[in-house]
Each structure stands twice: as C-alpha cells, then as structure tokens.
Design a protein around this motif. Structure first.
Motif, PDB file in Angstrom:
ATOM      1  N   VAL A  16       0.125  23.643 -16.584  1.00 12.37           N
ATOM      2  CA  VAL A  16       1.244  23.108 -17.156  1.00 12.37           C
ATOM      3  C   VAL A  16       2.231  22.277 -16.418  1.00 12.37           C
ATOM      4  CG1 VAL A  16       1.358  24.939 -18.970  1.00 12.37           C
ATOM      5  CG2 VAL A  16       2.788  25.079 -16.960  1.00 12.37           C
ATOM      6  N   SER A  17       2.744  21.245 -17.198  1.00 11.41           N
ATOM      7  CA  SER A  17       3.734  20.290 -16.616  1.00 11.41           C
ATOM      8  C   SER A  17       5.326  20.661 -17.011  1.00 11.41           C
ATOM      9  CB  SER A  17       3.242  19.073 -16.795  1.00 11.41           C
ATOM     10  OG  SER A  17       4.341  18.070 -16.281  1.00 11.41           O
ATOM     11  N   GLY A  58      -4.175  21.587 -19.495  1.00 20.57           N
ATOM     12  CA  GLY A  58      -5.311  22.180 -19.712  1.00 20.57           C
ATOM     13  C   GLY A  58      -5.338  23.918 -20.139  1.00 20.57           C
ATOM     14  N   SER A  59      -6.145  24.108 -20.990  1.00 18.29           N
ATOM     15  CA  SER A  59      -6.004  25.897 -20.820  1.00 18.29           C
ATOM     16  C   SER A  59      -7.360  26.326 -21.051  1.00 18.29           C
ATOM     17  CB  SER A  59      -5.256  26.217 -22.271  1.00 18.29           C
ATOM     18  OG  SER A  59      -5.883  25.529 -23.541  1.00 18.29           O
ATOM     19  N   ALA A 176       2.728  33.163 -12.496  1.00 20.69           N
ATOM     20  CA  ALA A 176       2.735  31.813 -12.530  1.00 20.69           C
ATOM     21  C   ALA A 176       3.060  31.257 -11.102  1.00 20.69           C
ATOM     22  CB  ALA A 176       4.204  31.295 -13.293  1.00 20.69           C
ATOM     23  N   TRP A 177       2.060  30.143 -10.900  1.00 21.15           N
ATOM     24  CA  TRP A 177       1.827  29.767  -9.519  1.00 21.15           C
ATOM     25  C   TRP A 177       2.496  28.422  -9.376  1.00 21.15           C
ATOM     26  CZ3 TRP A 177      -3.783  28.528  -7.214  1.00 21.15           C
ATOM     27  CH2 TRP A 177      -3.579  28.380  -5.677  1.00 21.15           C
ATOM     28  N   ASN A 178       3.293  28.135  -8.352  1.00 19.95           N
ATOM     29  CA  ASN A 178       4.105  27.081  -8.166  1.00 19.95           C
ATOM     30  C   ASN A 178       2.845  26.073  -7.459  1.00 19.95           C
ATOM     31  OD1 ASN A 178       5.503  24.539  -7.602  1.00 19.95           O
ATOM     32  ND2 ASN A 178       6.878  25.963  -6.420  1.00 19.95           N
ATOM     33  N   LEU A 199       0.488  26.683 -12.524  1.00 24.68           N
ATOM     34  CA  LEU A 199      -0.702  27.097 -13.255  1.00 24.68           C
ATOM     35  C   LEU A 199      -0.297  28.879 -13.606  1.00 24.68           C
ATOM     36  CD1 LEU A 199      -4.476  27.479 -11.703  1.00 24.68           C
ATOM     37  CD2 LEU A 199      -3.130  29.646 -12.409  1.00 24.68           C
ATOM     38  N   ILE A 200      -0.789  29.047 -14.796  1.00 26.71           N
ATOM     39  CA  ILE A 200      -0.160  30.159 -15.296  1.00 26.71           C
ATOM     40  C   ILE A 200      -1.560  30.972 -15.682  1.00 26.71           C
ATOM     41  CG2 ILE A 200       1.039  31.497 -17.348  1.00 26.71           C
ATOM     42  CD1 ILE A 200       2.952  29.131 -17.531  1.00 26.71           C
ATOM     43  N   ALA A 201      -1.543  32.295 -15.429  1.00 29.98           N
ATOM     44  CA  ALA A 201      -2.726  32.891 -15.604  1.00 29.98           C
ATOM     45  C   ALA A 201      -2.694  34.402 -15.879  1.00 29.98           C
ATOM     46  CB  ALA A 201      -3.680  32.850 -14.433  1.00 29.98           C
TER      47      ALA A 201
END
Length: 219
Positions: A16-17, A58-59, A176-178, A199-201
C-alpha cells in the motif's frame, strides 16, 4: 514425524501507498525509522485501508509449507530498443529495430515457520526487492556503415532497493512493514503530497491433505 511438515501457511499480503498524514496518524514517529515493524489488528487494517488517499499497489497471496519459502511478485515488462537487424532489400539496406524487455517491479520472498514452543506464533522472514527503471530510457546513437543517420539504441538503467525483516507474528494479527520508501504524488490541492510505502501481511495456518489437495483452516 509430528505432521508439521504437512501444515500450510497462507500469507495474505498487501502493498500500500499511504499519504504522509495517514502514516503519521497510524504509526507516529516510526514512519521515520527505516524498516520499522508494527502489529495491527484486522479492524485497524480495515480502518487504515479505508482512509483517504490510501492506495493498494497489489494484494497477492502466497502459500508455503511450514518452514519453507515462497515468492510473490508484482512486475511489468519495460520494452526498449536493444539493437538492429540489418536487412538487404530491393530498396537497399534497412535497419529493423529489435525490441527486448526488462522486468521491473516488486518481489517479496517469505519464509514462514510455526514456532514449536508456541503454535500461536509464526516466525515470518521477509525479503523485499524493488527494481525501478530510470525514465525516460537513455538513448545512445550508433553510426553504422551505409546509413547516413545514426541508429539509436537504449540501455535501461535500474535502481535497486533491497530490505530484510523478521517478525514473530500472532495468528490473529497483521504486520505492517515500513519499506523506507517515499514518493511525491499529486494531491487534490495545488501542493504535492508525500506518500510512504508499507507491506501489510498476515499468516494463517491451514492443514494440507496431500491426497485430496484440499486445505482447511486449522482448528
């Protein structure tokens, strides 16, 4: 064997942005810390993704066996003039451009493992790679015998960014990864705004039946 090798870990991933103001509101000062990690609940992720200006790049999802690795990618091909094929014709020599492509975009490699001492925790190792072309592509002129005008070829130049992070992730939480990346985007007002990438996982354990090729959530 305890059967743990037959467990499949499903990794849900979102790139995500976030507008700078949204990143500050959700993550505070940590947005300035490269590669910082934050744990979010499903409700917090829902609120985050519904905030103004948040865009999903993207997801994709990926499934891996316990203790093994898997990859996902969001990529595109960039065409460029690599060279020319010289052809003799009735009208003389003709230079036909030969188009090649280079693949650029985002790649994430995950390794997931259920912690043996606490099966409610999953050790998640993440490697992120961003390849970005410098645009416009730079052209170089070649003087070829028999042609009055020079022939132009293109040599792509690629920027690379590689990051690594490890986290122990509870089954009901997202990480949530910066990614430590920023870009300027056009805002609704006259001023441009700064966007940050995350990046969210989430990792979920499922049971795999090798004979029926079915997966079911772990009870």
């Amino acid at each position: 064997s305890d059967g743990s090798e037959q467990r499949v870990i499903v990794i849900e991933c979102k790139l995500v942005s976030l507008p700078d103001s949204t990143a500050v509101r959700f993550f505070g000062a940590t947005i300035d810390e490269a590669q910082s990690l934050s744990l979010l609940s499903a409700e917090q992720v829902r609120v985050l993704l519904s905030a103004d200006g948040v865009k999903e790049v993207g997801s994709p999802n990926v499934c891996v066996f316990n203790g093994q690795s898997g990859n996902l990618s969001i990529e595109q091909d960039i065409p460029y003039i690599a060279h020319y094929q010289i052809v003799n014709s009735a009208k003389g020599r003709v230079a036909d451009p030969v188009i090649d492509t280079i693949k650029v975009g985002r790649q994430v490699k995950f390794k997931a493992e259920i912690q043996p001492e606490n099966e409610d925790l999953i050790s998640l190792s993440m490697d992120y790679r961003l390849s970005k072309p410098l645009l416009p592509l730079r052209s170089y002129d070649l003087q070829v015998e028999g042609f009055a005008a020079p022939l132009s070829i293109q040599i792509p130049e690629i920027q690379l960014k590689e990051l690594h992070a490890d986290v122990s992730l509870p089954a009901d939480m997202f990480v949530a990864w910066n990614l430590g990346l920023a870009e300027t985007v056009k805002g609704s007002a006259k001023e441009d705004t700064l966007a940050r990438h995350y990046l969210i996982a989430r990792a979920t354990v499922a049971e795999f039946d090798g004979t029926t090729s079915k997966m079911a959530p772990k009870r």
